[in-house]
Design an enzyme around this catalytic site. Structure first.
Site, PDB file in Angstrom:
ATOM      1  N   LYS A 257      10.367 -14.854  36.535  1.00  0.00           N
ATOM      2  CA  LYS A 257       9.804 -16.203  36.595  1.00  0.00           C
ATOM      3  C   LYS A 257      10.577 -17.119  35.664  1.00  0.00           C
ATOM      4  O   LYS A 257      11.064 -16.669  34.621  1.00  0.00           O
ATOM      5  CB  LYS A 257       8.352 -16.173  36.106  1.00  0.00           C
ATOM      6  CG  LYS A 257       7.350 -15.537  37.042  1.00  0.00           C
ATOM      7  CD  LYS A 257       5.950 -15.560  36.423  1.00  0.00           C
ATOM      8  CE  LYS A 257       4.931 -14.823  37.268  1.00  0.00           C
ATOM      9  NZ  LYS A 257       4.660 -15.442  38.569  1.00  0.00           N
ATOM     10  N   ARG A 331      -0.523  -7.124  44.174  1.00  0.00           N
ATOM     11  CA  ARG A 331      -0.980  -6.448  45.393  1.00  0.00           C
ATOM     12  C   ARG A 331      -0.546  -4.982  45.404  1.00  0.00           C
ATOM     13  O   ARG A 331      -1.215  -4.147  45.982  1.00  0.00           O
ATOM     14  CB  ARG A 331      -0.474  -7.218  46.625  1.00  0.00           C
ATOM     15  CG  ARG A 331       1.020  -7.249  46.759  1.00  0.00           C
ATOM     16  CD  ARG A 331       1.485  -8.331  47.730  1.00  0.00           C
ATOM     17  NE  ARG A 331       1.391  -9.676  47.137  1.00  0.00           N
ATOM     18  CZ  ARG A 331       1.712 -10.798  47.760  1.00  0.00           C
ATOM     19  NH1 ARG A 331       2.126 -10.760  49.023  1.00  0.00           N
ATOM     20  NH2 ARG A 331       1.606 -11.962  47.166  1.00  0.00           N
TER      21      ARG A 331
HETATM   22  N1  BES Z   1       0.499 -13.492  38.641  1.00  0.00           N
HETATM   23  C1  BES Z   1       1.134 -14.217  39.687  1.00  0.00           C
HETATM   24  C2  BES Z   1       0.235 -15.281  40.315  1.00  0.00           C
HETATM   25  C3  BES Z   1      -0.235 -16.399  39.426  1.00  0.00           C
HETATM   26  C4  BES Z   1       0.374 -17.631  39.460  1.00  0.00           C
HETATM   27  C5  BES Z   1      -1.353 -16.242  38.622  1.00  0.00           C
HETATM   28  C6  BES Z   1      -0.103 -18.684  38.684  1.00  0.00           C
HETATM   29  C7  BES Z   1      -1.828 -17.281  37.838  1.00  0.00           C
HETATM   30  C8  BES Z   1      -1.201 -18.493  37.880  1.00  0.00           C
HETATM   31  C9  BES Z   1       1.554 -13.261  40.807  1.00  0.00           C
HETATM   32  O1  BES Z   1       1.865 -11.969  40.435  1.00  0.00           O
HETATM   33  C10 BES Z   1       2.760 -13.853  41.468  1.00  0.00           C
HETATM   34  O2  BES Z   1       3.728 -14.019  40.781  1.00  0.00           O
HETATM   35  N2  BES Z   1       2.664 -14.149  42.755  1.00  0.00           N
HETATM   36  C11 BES Z   1       3.744 -14.700  43.488  1.00  0.00           C
HETATM   37  C12 BES Z   1       3.763 -14.034  44.842  1.00  0.00           C
HETATM   38  C13 BES Z   1       4.983 -14.345  45.665  1.00  0.00           C
HETATM   39  C14 BES Z   1       6.232 -13.746  45.009  1.00  0.00           C
HETATM   40  C15 BES Z   1       4.811 -13.784  47.054  1.00  0.00           C
HETATM   41  C16 BES Z   1       3.504 -16.192  43.651  1.00  0.00           C
HETATM   42  O3  BES Z   1       2.351 -16.605  43.775  1.00  0.00           O
HETATM   43  O4  BES Z   1       4.464 -16.951  43.570  1.00  0.00           O
HETATM   44 ZN    ZN Z   2       3.895 -11.756  39.830  1.00  0.00          ZN
END
Ligand code: BES
Ligand code: ZN
Ligand code: ZN
Length: 477
Positions: A257, A331
């Site tokens: 990220k 997931r």
């Molecule tokens: N932990 C994050 C989601 C998240 C985002 C939680 C903002 C709290 C605040 C999750 O693991 C994630 O990174 N999801 C990705 C999924 C994508 C790569 C398909 C996302 O939401 O961008």
């Molecule tokens: Zn994530």
């Protein structure tokens, strides 16, 4: 933590909060004639909040207002409670007495709840913690109608919410997966529920391939915590099951990220905190429901051996997943937990997870994205709880076509969908690992906030604990 108690007397020195309707009698509370005249004048002007500052103490009067519906009224009282909490802390007051003049118990309890939740602080790492700690410690409630049990439930649910906030606010260098599991063990001992923690060897032996894969980039081992509260007088034959995402830190793994998306990612175990703290609350309250809680936990890091996009992973249920984004880790670990949970033959499973940015983008911090396979009656009951405690749910569709977005030619499924409907494709992924009535709650929006918002304090909000406690209180034979 703030203590709440019933009291049968009102000391003339106490700070007072009078909760009442416009026809109330204020003559008994040590108010002078001038003050009483002022109060009646304000009431005629249809003011609903009246402040009397007697210097050695304060008297705040709240007059019930007609809102759109009862849930709006209660939320207004929670917010007012939070504001009053700020006022009394500024006064350096240690104790206040809430007086229920007209038997409007729900409002009185909501007001107290807003005070207790708003009084939370996370200051254990500050050297001047003692100095900056809020002065308010005790709330007394004077009421003929409020019961001991209502006060006890309020204390428990407020404490449990604050515990959840603490766990979320604790950074990963103080709370890794092993330490998180230890916290659940402590809570089990204190409240009276069983806790078993599987270590990495056991997790591998159980073939939880998703949890093991996410953990590959980490130095700290994963944990899988099984909690069970099974009272003798349980009204349900099949247990309710709660499953919480326990990613103690989400860097995104090798799909790393940017800093702006990473800096709050200690919150990525908020779902697990809700599960543990709900177990704590129901056990403390002695609710007659059999509940199992499952928490898969690890950090998600881009270490030397980290799983990488393109890897094919065999999950707990034997399905293969082509992993195409290391940041879709929630997931992967939840899927194993949902699959493991089949052995309990649950009446209903609710999972909670800060799963997708898409859920937060869709509805913000204002509510939780819900979806699943449970029947309408069950969804409605959970939504009603959400409205009552103001932890509201929005149901998203789970149309079959969304499942097509997870298809891949070289494995049974991939771990990301397309650019659209990200919250739903994440839900569709999880669905494949369930075989029982199930509701998925994506709490990515409301679980963590970057500035205080009424009685929800900055950082972890503990959202979900009050929702599930209310829901589990409604379970009858
Ligand atoms: N932990 C994050 C989601 C998240 C985002 C939680 C903002 C709290 C605040 C999750 O693991 C994630 O990174 N999801 C990705 C999924 C994508 C790569 C398909 C996302 O939401 O961008
Ligand atoms: Zn994530
Ligand atoms: Zn995550």
């Amino acid at each position: 933590m703030t203590t709440i108690k019933l009291t049968s007397s009102i000391s003339p020195k106490d700070n007072l909060i009078l909760i009442c309707n416009a026809k109330s009698d204020f003559s008994k509370y040590g108010l002078s004639k001038t003050e009483l005249d002022f109060i009646y004048k304000q009431i005629r002007k249809e003011e609903h909040t009246i402040h009397i500052n007697q210097y050695e103490r304060r008297i705040l009067i709240y007059i019930e207002e007609d809102k759109k519906n009862v849930n709006y009224t209660l939320e207004a009282f929670r917010k007012a409670g939070n504001k009053a909490c700020g006022t009394f802390n500024a006064d350096k007051a240690e104790q206040v007495t809430i007086v229920d003049l007209d038997g409007i118990t729900a409002q009185v309890l909501a007001f107290a709840e807003g005070m207790m939740l708003g009084n939370y602080q996370f200051i254990r790492y500050k050297k001047d913690a003692k100095k900056i700690a809020h002065s308010l410690k005790t709330i007394l409630v004077h009421s003929k109608q409020v019961s001991q049990k209502q006060i006890q439930h309020l204390q428990i649910v407020a404490d449990a919410t604050q515990k959840a906030r603490d766990l979320v606010n604790e950074p990963v260098n103080h709370l890794n997966a092993v330490q998180l599991a230890k916290e659940f063990e402590k809570m089990g001992k204190e409240a009276g529920f069983k806790v078993e923690v599987f270590n990495k060897a056991k997790i591998a032996a159980l073939k939880m391939g998703g949890l093991i894969a996410v953990n590959l980039g980490s130095i700290d081992p994963p944990t899988f915590t099984v909690m069970e509260y099974k009272p003798k007088n349980a009204v349900n034959k099949k247990p309710y099951m709660l499953v919480g995402k326990g990613v103690v830190y989400d860097t995104g793994g090798v799909s790393i990220k940017p800093n702006s998306g990473m800096d709050t990612m200690k919150c990525d175990m908020a779902g697990s905190a809700v599960v543990g703290c709900t177990m704590y609350a129901i056990a403390k309250a002695g609710l007659p429901v059999h509940v199992v809680g499952l928490v898969p936990a690890t950090d998600n890091r881009p270490g030397m051996n980290a799983y990488v996009p393109g890897d094919i992973i065999t999950m707990h249920n034997g399905m293969t997943v082509e992993m195409l984004n290391a940041d879709a880790e929630g997931r992967m670990i939840l899927a194993d937990a949902l699959s493991y949970g089949k052995k309990y033959n649950p009446e209903l499973t609710i999972d909670l997870a800060t799963l997708t940015g898409a859920a937060a983008a869709a509805i913000g911090k204002y509510g939780t994205v819900a979806m699943g396979t449970a029947d309408k009656k069950t969804f409605d009951a959970l939504k009603d709880s959400g409205e009552r405690v103001n932890e509201r749910l929005v149901e998203f569709p789970m149309w079959e076509e969304y499942g097509d977005l997870l298809k891949t030619e070289i494995a049974d499924m991939k771990n990301i969908g397309g650019p659209y409907a990200g919250a739903i494709t994440a839900g569709k992924f999880l669905e494949k690992f369930t075989s029982y009535p199930w509701i998925h709650l994506d709490i990515a929006g409301p679980a963590f906030i970057d500035s205080a918002w009424d009685y929800k304090t900055k950082g972890g909000t503990g959202i979900g604990v009050r929702l599930l406690f209310d829901f589990l209180c409604q379970i009858k034979k």
